[in-house]
Write a protein that holds these residues in place. Structure first.
Motif, PDB file in Angstrom:
ATOM      1  N   SER A  31       0.818  -1.216   0.000  1.00 12.13           N
ATOM      2  CA  SER A  31       0.000   0.000   0.000  1.00 12.13           C
ATOM      3  C   SER A  31       0.852   1.265   0.000  1.00 12.13           C
ATOM      4  CB  SER A  31      -0.954   0.005   1.208  1.00 12.13           C
ATOM      5  OG  SER A  31      -0.211   0.006   2.413  1.00 12.13           O
ATOM      6  N   ALA A  32       2.110   1.154   0.447  1.00  6.93           N
ATOM      7  CA  ALA A  32       3.025   2.304   0.443  1.00  6.93           C
ATOM      8  C   ALA A  32       4.033   2.213  -0.701  1.00  6.93           C
ATOM      9  CB  ALA A  32       3.756   2.376   1.767  1.00  6.93           C
ATOM     10  N   LYS A  33       3.906   1.173  -1.530  1.00  9.69           N
ATOM     11  CA  LYS A  33       4.865   0.931  -2.618  1.00  9.69           C
ATOM     12  C   LYS A  33       6.300   0.909  -2.080  1.00  9.69           C
ATOM     13  CE  LYS A  33       1.860   2.650  -6.123  1.00  9.69           C
ATOM     14  NZ  LYS A  33       1.073   3.793  -6.343  1.00  9.69           N
ATOM     15  N   TYR A  34       6.468   0.140  -0.993  1.00 14.10           N
ATOM     16  CA  TYR A  34       7.753   0.078  -0.299  1.00 14.10           C
ATOM     17  C   TYR A  34       8.244  -1.357  -0.252  1.00 14.10           C
ATOM     18  CZ  TYR A  34      11.025   0.106   3.636  1.00 14.10           C
ATOM     19  OH  TYR A  34      12.124  -0.062   4.429  1.00 14.10           O
ATOM     20  N   ASP A  78       5.794   9.085   8.948  1.00 14.64           N
ATOM     21  CA  ASP A  78       4.598   8.594   8.246  1.00 14.64           C
ATOM     22  C   ASP A  78       3.441   8.486   9.244  1.00 14.64           C
ATOM     23  OD1 ASP A  78       2.869   7.514   6.417  1.00 14.64           O
ATOM     24  OD2 ASP A  78       4.064   5.716   6.017  1.00 14.64           O
ATOM     25  N   LYS A  79       2.335   9.122   8.947  1.00 13.44           N
ATOM     26  CA  LYS A  79       1.173   9.074   9.842  1.00 13.44           C
ATOM     27  C   LYS A  79       0.319   7.834   9.584  1.00 13.44           C
ATOM     28  CE  LYS A  79       0.987  14.029  10.669  1.00 13.44           C
ATOM     29  NZ  LYS A  79       2.364  14.037  10.940  1.00 13.44           N
ATOM     30  N   GLU A  80       0.438   7.301   8.383  1.00 14.71           N
ATOM     31  CA  GLU A  80      -0.363   6.133   8.003  1.00 14.71           C
ATOM     32  C   GLU A  80       0.397   4.851   8.356  1.00 14.71           C
ATOM     33  OE1 GLU A  80      -2.475   4.258   4.008  1.00 14.71           O
ATOM     34  OE2 GLU A  80      -1.487   6.203   3.912  1.00 14.71           O
ATOM     35  N   THR A  81      -0.346   3.850   8.859  1.00 12.52           N
ATOM     36  CA  THR A  81       0.267   2.553   9.134  1.00 12.52           C
ATOM     37  C   THR A  81      -0.118   1.579   8.030  1.00 12.52           C
ATOM     38  OG1 THR A  81      -1.578   1.839  10.519  1.00 12.52           O
ATOM     39  CG2 THR A  81       0.285   2.915  11.630  1.00 12.52           C
ATOM     40  N   HIS A  82       0.724   0.578   7.844  1.00 14.53           N
ATOM     41  CA  HIS A  82       0.538  -0.360   6.739  1.00 14.53           C
ATOM     42  C   HIS A  82       0.649  -1.794   7.229  1.00 14.53           C
ATOM     43  CE1 HIS A  82       1.091   3.010   3.955  1.00 14.53           C
ATOM     44  NE2 HIS A  82       2.048   3.395   4.779  1.00 14.53           N
ATOM     45  N   THR A  83      -0.003  -2.694   6.502  1.00 17.55           N
ATOM     46  CA  THR A  83       0.194  -4.126   6.697  1.00 17.55           C
ATOM     47  C   THR A  83       1.402  -4.510   5.856  1.00 17.55           C
ATOM     48  OG1 THR A  83      -2.149  -4.530   7.064  1.00 17.55           O
ATOM     49  CG2 THR A  83      -0.811  -6.412   6.350  1.00 17.55           C
ATOM     50  N   ILE A  84       2.315  -5.257   6.431  1.00 19.82           N
ATOM     51  CA  ILE A  84       3.512  -5.642   5.688  1.00 19.82           C
ATOM     52  C   ILE A  84       3.603  -7.156   5.543  1.00 19.82           C
ATOM     53  CG2 ILE A  84       4.813  -3.603   6.392  1.00 19.82           C
ATOM     54  CD1 ILE A  84       6.387  -5.496   8.296  1.00 19.82           C
ATOM     55  N   LYS A  85       4.403  -7.547   4.590  1.00 19.92           N
ATOM     56  CA  LYS A  85       4.679  -8.964   4.361  1.00 19.92           C
ATOM     57  C   LYS A  85       6.188  -9.150   4.512  1.00 19.92           C
ATOM     58  CE  LYS A  85       4.711 -12.105   0.505  1.00 19.92           C
ATOM     59  NZ  LYS A  85       4.266 -12.321  -0.848  1.00 19.92           N
ATOM     60  N   LYS A  86       6.568 -10.072   5.374  1.00 20.35           N
ATOM     61  CA  LYS A  86       7.983 -10.370   5.599  1.00 20.35           C
ATOM     62  C   LYS A  86       8.272 -11.746   5.003  1.00 20.35           C
ATOM     63  CE  LYS A  86      11.368 -11.303   9.169  1.00 20.35           C
ATOM     64  NZ  LYS A  86      11.580 -11.549  10.591  1.00 20.35           N
ATOM     65  N   THR A  87       9.276 -11.797   4.127  1.00 18.17           N
ATOM     66  CA  THR A  87       9.657 -13.051   3.474  1.00 18.17           C
ATOM     67  C   THR A  87      11.134 -13.301   3.729  1.00 18.17           C
ATOM     68  OG1 THR A  87       8.049 -12.623   1.729  1.00 18.17           O
ATOM     69  CG2 THR A  87       9.704 -14.310   1.288  1.00 18.17           C
ATOM     70  N   THR A  88      11.462 -14.520   4.132  1.00 19.66           N
ATOM     71  CA  THR A  88      12.852 -14.911   4.356  1.00 19.66           C
ATOM     72  C   THR A  88      13.167 -16.077   3.436  1.00 19.66           C
ATOM     73  OG1 THR A  88      12.642 -14.273   6.673  1.00 19.66           O
ATOM     74  CG2 THR A  88      14.522 -15.638   6.100  1.00 19.66           C
ATOM     75  N   ARG A  89      14.297 -15.977   2.727  1.00 24.24           N
ATOM     76  CA  ARG A  89      14.746 -17.041   1.827  1.00 24.24           C
ATOM     77  C   ARG A  89      16.251 -17.154   1.919  1.00 24.24           C
ATOM     78  NH1 ARG A  89      10.215 -18.620   1.511  1.00 24.24           N
ATOM     79  NH2 ARG A  89       8.784 -18.385  -0.187  1.00 24.24           N
TER      80      ARG A  89
END
Length: 147
Positions: A31-34, A78-89
């Protein structure tokens, strides 16, 4: 010496070339293009045994993507919070993979370490391809095709 057998200048380089691997940890906030990826090196893998039945199950648990729903801020202001996805490989695997099975855990009621006695299986041959990063697998396939 070990160094002579590996064609390295000294023992520390020989040991590093035999046992050092790396992991890619990617944090994505769509959602933050991060997207941020960091690489961490290691010389042995510590695998959880508690609640696991096998090396493969423990490895899969370590590299499975997880969605973190808590409010994550991409920037400090940043005032907005985001859901993130963490991937480990695994980014790079060493020629000699050293696995440390974490067979002890803390019992907080008795404040002592307890050995886990549950069965834990491991294969004679372990295919690590499914645990590696897509980028690294593509590089590996390109090297095979050019040789």
């Amino acid at each position: 010496s070990l160094a002579d057998g590996q064609g390295c200048g000294d023992e520390s380089n020989a040991i590093k070339s035999l046992f050092e691997g790396s992991m890619e940890v990617t944090i994505e906030a769509p959602s933050a293009k991060y997207t941020n990826t960091i690489t961490e090196t290691w010389w042995d893998l510590s695998l959880r045994v508690s609640g696991m039945r096998s090396v493969q199950e423990s490895l899969l648990k370590d590299v499975t993507s997880e969605e973190i729903i808590h409010g994550y801020r991409v920037n400090a202001d940043d005032k907005e919070t985001h859901t993130i996805k963490k991937t480990t490989r695994f980014a790079q695997l060493p020629p000699c993979l050293h696995l440390h099975l974490m067979r002890f855990e803390m019992d907080y009621e008795t404040m002592s370490m307890v050995k886990l006695e549950d069965p834990f299986s491991f294969p004679t041959l372990l295919d690590m391809n499914q645990y590696q990063s897509v980028h690294h697998l593509a590089e590996k396939n390109n090297k095979k095709n050019t040789t």
